[in-house]
Design a protein around this motif. Structure first.
Motif, PDB file in Angstrom:
ATOM      1  N   ARG A   1      12.480   9.324  -2.894  1.00  0.00           N
ATOM      2  CA  ARG A   1      11.242   9.776  -2.263  1.00  0.00           C
ATOM      3  C   ARG A   1      10.561   8.626  -1.495  1.00  0.00           C
ATOM      4  O   ARG A   1      10.740   7.465  -1.798  1.00  0.00           O
ATOM      5  CB  ARG A   1      10.250  10.304  -3.299  1.00  0.00           C
ATOM      6  CG  ARG A   1      10.778  11.442  -4.125  1.00  0.00           C
ATOM      7  CD  ARG A   1      10.855  12.707  -3.295  1.00  0.00           C
ATOM      8  NE  ARG A   1      11.240  13.832  -4.113  1.00  0.00           N
ATOM      9  CZ  ARG A   1      12.304  14.572  -3.874  1.00  0.00           C
ATOM     10  NH1 ARG A   1      13.091  14.302  -2.879  1.00  0.00           N
ATOM     11  NH2 ARG A   1      12.594  15.592  -4.639  1.00  0.00           N
ATOM     12  N   LEU A   2       9.732   8.997  -0.522  1.00  0.00           N
ATOM     13  CA  LEU A   2       8.946   8.040   0.238  1.00  0.00           C
ATOM     14  C   LEU A   2       7.479   8.340  -0.023  1.00  0.00           C
ATOM     15  O   LEU A   2       7.001   9.444   0.259  1.00  0.00           O
ATOM     16  CB  LEU A   2       9.256   8.164   1.734  1.00  0.00           C
ATOM     17  CG  LEU A   2       8.460   7.266   2.672  1.00  0.00           C
ATOM     18  CD1 LEU A   2       8.764   5.803   2.384  1.00  0.00           C
ATOM     19  CD2 LEU A   2       8.795   7.603   4.123  1.00  0.00           C
ATOM     20  N   GLY A   3       6.758   7.365  -0.572  1.00  0.00           N
ATOM     21  CA  GLY A   3       5.336   7.547  -0.858  1.00  0.00           C
ATOM     22  C   GLY A   3       4.501   7.336   0.389  1.00  0.00           C
ATOM     23  O   GLY A   3       4.806   6.478   1.208  1.00  0.00           O
ATOM     24  N   MET A   4       3.455   8.110   0.523  1.00  0.00           N
ATOM     25  CA  MET A   4       2.546   7.960   1.653  1.00  0.00           C
ATOM     26  C   MET A   4       1.699   6.710   1.467  1.00  0.00           C
ATOM     27  O   MET A   4       1.229   6.442   0.368  1.00  0.00           O
ATOM     28  CB  MET A   4       1.628   9.178   1.761  1.00  0.00           C
ATOM     29  CG  MET A   4       2.361  10.477   2.056  1.00  0.00           C
ATOM     30  SD  MET A   4       3.217  10.432   3.632  1.00  0.00           S
ATOM     31  CE  MET A   4       1.846  10.323   4.747  1.00  0.00           C
ATOM     32  N   PRO A   5       1.477   5.951   2.535  1.00  0.00           N
ATOM     33  CA  PRO A   5       0.605   4.772   2.420  1.00  0.00           C
ATOM     34  C   PRO A   5      -0.824   5.189   2.068  1.00  0.00           C
ATOM     35  O   PRO A   5      -1.314   6.209   2.528  1.00  0.00           O
ATOM     36  CB  PRO A   5       0.644   4.159   3.818  1.00  0.00           C
ATOM     37  CG  PRO A   5       1.833   4.743   4.487  1.00  0.00           C
ATOM     38  CD  PRO A   5       2.055   6.084   3.871  1.00  0.00           C
ATOM     39  N   ARG A   6      -1.469   4.409   1.230  1.00  0.00           N
ATOM     40  CA  ARG A   6      -2.868   4.627   0.854  1.00  0.00           C
ATOM     41  C   ARG A   6      -3.697   3.599   1.614  1.00  0.00           C
ATOM     42  O   ARG A   6      -3.483   2.398   1.474  1.00  0.00           O
ATOM     43  CB  ARG A   6      -3.079   4.440  -0.647  1.00  0.00           C
ATOM     44  CG  ARG A   6      -2.163   5.271  -1.496  1.00  0.00           C
ATOM     45  CD  ARG A   6      -2.489   6.738  -1.382  1.00  0.00           C
ATOM     46  NE  ARG A   6      -1.477   7.479  -2.134  1.00  0.00           N
ATOM     47  CZ  ARG A   6      -1.378   8.766  -2.149  1.00  0.00           C
ATOM     48  NH1 ARG A   6      -2.216   9.491  -1.441  1.00  0.00           N
ATOM     49  NH2 ARG A   6      -0.451   9.362  -2.837  1.00  0.00           N
TER      50      ARG A   6
ATOM     51  N   HIS B   1       8.699   3.265  -1.935  1.00  0.00           N
ATOM     52  CA  HIS B   1       9.729   4.304  -1.851  1.00  0.00           C
ATOM     53  C   HIS B   1      10.591   4.206  -3.095  1.00  0.00           C
ATOM     54  O   HIS B   1      10.557   3.201  -3.809  1.00  0.00           O
ATOM     55  CB  HIS B   1      10.578   4.132  -0.583  1.00  0.00           C
ATOM     56  CG  HIS B   1      11.448   2.928  -0.614  1.00  0.00           C
ATOM     57  ND1 HIS B   1      12.665   2.902  -1.254  1.00  0.00           N
ATOM     58  CD2 HIS B   1      11.267   1.687  -0.095  1.00  0.00           C
ATOM     59  CE1 HIS B   1      13.204   1.712  -1.128  1.00  0.00           C
ATOM     60  NE2 HIS B   1      12.364   0.944  -0.427  1.00  0.00           N
TER      61      HIS B   1
ATOM     62  N   ASN C   1       0.821  -1.216   0.000  1.00  0.00           N
ATOM     63  CA  ASN C   1       0.000   0.000   0.000  1.00  0.00           C
ATOM     64  C   ASN C   1       0.851   1.262   0.000  1.00  0.00           C
ATOM     65  O   ASN C   1       0.337   2.360   0.094  1.00  0.00           O
ATOM     66  CB  ASN C   1      -0.988   0.016   1.168  1.00  0.00           C
ATOM     67  CG  ASN C   1      -0.316   0.151   2.513  1.00  0.00           C
ATOM     68  OD1 ASN C   1       0.904   0.146   2.620  1.00  0.00           O
ATOM     69  ND2 ASN C   1      -1.113   0.259   3.557  1.00  0.00           N
ATOM     70  N   SER C   2       2.178   1.088  -0.108  1.00  0.00           N
ATOM     71  CA  SER C   2       3.080   2.236  -0.239  1.00  0.00           C
ATOM     72  C   SER C   2       4.383   1.762  -0.856  1.00  0.00           C
ATOM     73  O   SER C   2       4.675   0.566  -0.875  1.00  0.00           O
ATOM     74  CB  SER C   2       3.351   2.885   1.118  1.00  0.00           C
ATOM     75  OG  SER C   2       4.116   2.014   1.922  1.00  0.00           O
TER      76      SER C   2
ATOM     77  N   ARG D   1       0.584   8.365  -9.141  1.00  0.00           N
ATOM     78  CA  ARG D   1       1.571   9.395  -8.798  1.00  0.00           C
ATOM     79  C   ARG D   1       2.869   9.139  -9.551  1.00  0.00           C
ATOM     80  O   ARG D   1       3.219   7.992  -9.802  1.00  0.00           O
ATOM     81  CB  ARG D   1       1.886   9.383  -7.300  1.00  0.00           C
ATOM     82  CG  ARG D   1       0.724   9.692  -6.410  1.00  0.00           C
ATOM     83  CD  ARG D   1       0.426  11.190  -6.447  1.00  0.00           C
ATOM     84  NE  ARG D   1      -0.653  11.521  -5.545  1.00  0.00           N
ATOM     85  CZ  ARG D   1      -1.843  11.910  -5.943  1.00  0.00           C
ATOM     86  NH1 ARG D   1      -2.132  12.005  -7.208  1.00  0.00           N
ATOM     87  NH2 ARG D   1      -2.785  12.223  -5.060  1.00  0.00           N
TER      88      ARG D   1
ATOM     89  N   TYR E   1      -1.851   2.955  -7.258  1.00  0.00           N
ATOM     90  CA  TYR E   1      -2.329   2.233  -6.086  1.00  0.00           C
ATOM     91  C   TYR E   1      -3.679   1.609  -6.439  1.00  0.00           C
ATOM     92  O   TYR E   1      -4.576   2.317  -6.916  1.00  0.00           O
ATOM     93  CB  TYR E   1      -2.492   3.187  -4.906  1.00  0.00           C
ATOM     94  CG  TYR E   1      -1.192   3.816  -4.482  1.00  0.00           C
ATOM     95  CD1 TYR E   1      -0.396   3.228  -3.514  1.00  0.00           C
ATOM     96  CD2 TYR E   1      -0.752   5.010  -5.054  1.00  0.00           C
ATOM     97  CE1 TYR E   1       0.790   3.810  -3.107  1.00  0.00           C
ATOM     98  CE2 TYR E   1       0.446   5.591  -4.664  1.00  0.00           C
ATOM     99  CZ  TYR E   1       1.214   4.988  -3.698  1.00  0.00           C
ATOM    100  OH  TYR E   1       2.405   5.555  -3.305  1.00  0.00           O
TER     101      TYR E   1
END
Length: 132
Positions: free
Chosen positions: A88-93, A59, A56-57, A82, A71
């Motif tokens: 970068r670190l992606g935010m969890p969905r 990086h 769900n996320s 996205r 996602y």
């Protein structure tokens, strides 16, 4: 009752709607901890897409290229797409159960956007199983 795949190859089918024919894309499937952890690290390019499941996320630390990230929820509908630069670190969905990665810009060409339904097709020998 979820979908279960095994590491291997398959095909991503993007159902864009609006009377457009589906787009078929070569797909690598990464479901084991080891395959998901490696992901696209150390690669300069990707032919098609990579499915990370469950996830769900993501990086992009130690990646060499920007990527598109889609996602997917449990019914394989795109929640959001996205573009992420390296480092970068992606935010969890919260509703995401799977993540699809591709080279930056390719998902737009395939018609992947929020609300679009996708299909994962893998050979039976690769471990495809349908929910009961």
């Amino acid at each position: 009752m979820g979908r279960r795949w095994r590491d291997g190859r398959g095909e991503l089918v993007v159902h864009g709607g609006d009377g457009e024919p589906p787009v078929r894309v070569p797909l690598e499937v990464a479901t084991s901890y080891r395959a998901r952890t490696k992901g696209l690290l150390g690669r300069d390019a990707l032919d098609g897409a990579l499915l990370l499941s469950p996830a769900n996320s993501v990086h992009t630390f130690r990646m060499r290229m920007p990527i598109d990230v889609a996602y997917l929820d449990r019914s394989l509908r795109v929640i959001t797409v996205r573009t992420m630069r390296p480092g970068r670190l992606g935010m969890p969905r919260l509703r995401a159960r799977h993540v699809v990665e591709a080279m930056a810009g390719e998902m737009g060409e395939w018609g992947m956007r929020a609300g679009v339904r996708v299909e994962i097709v893998v050979p039976a020998a690769n471990g495809w199983s349908l929910p009961p």
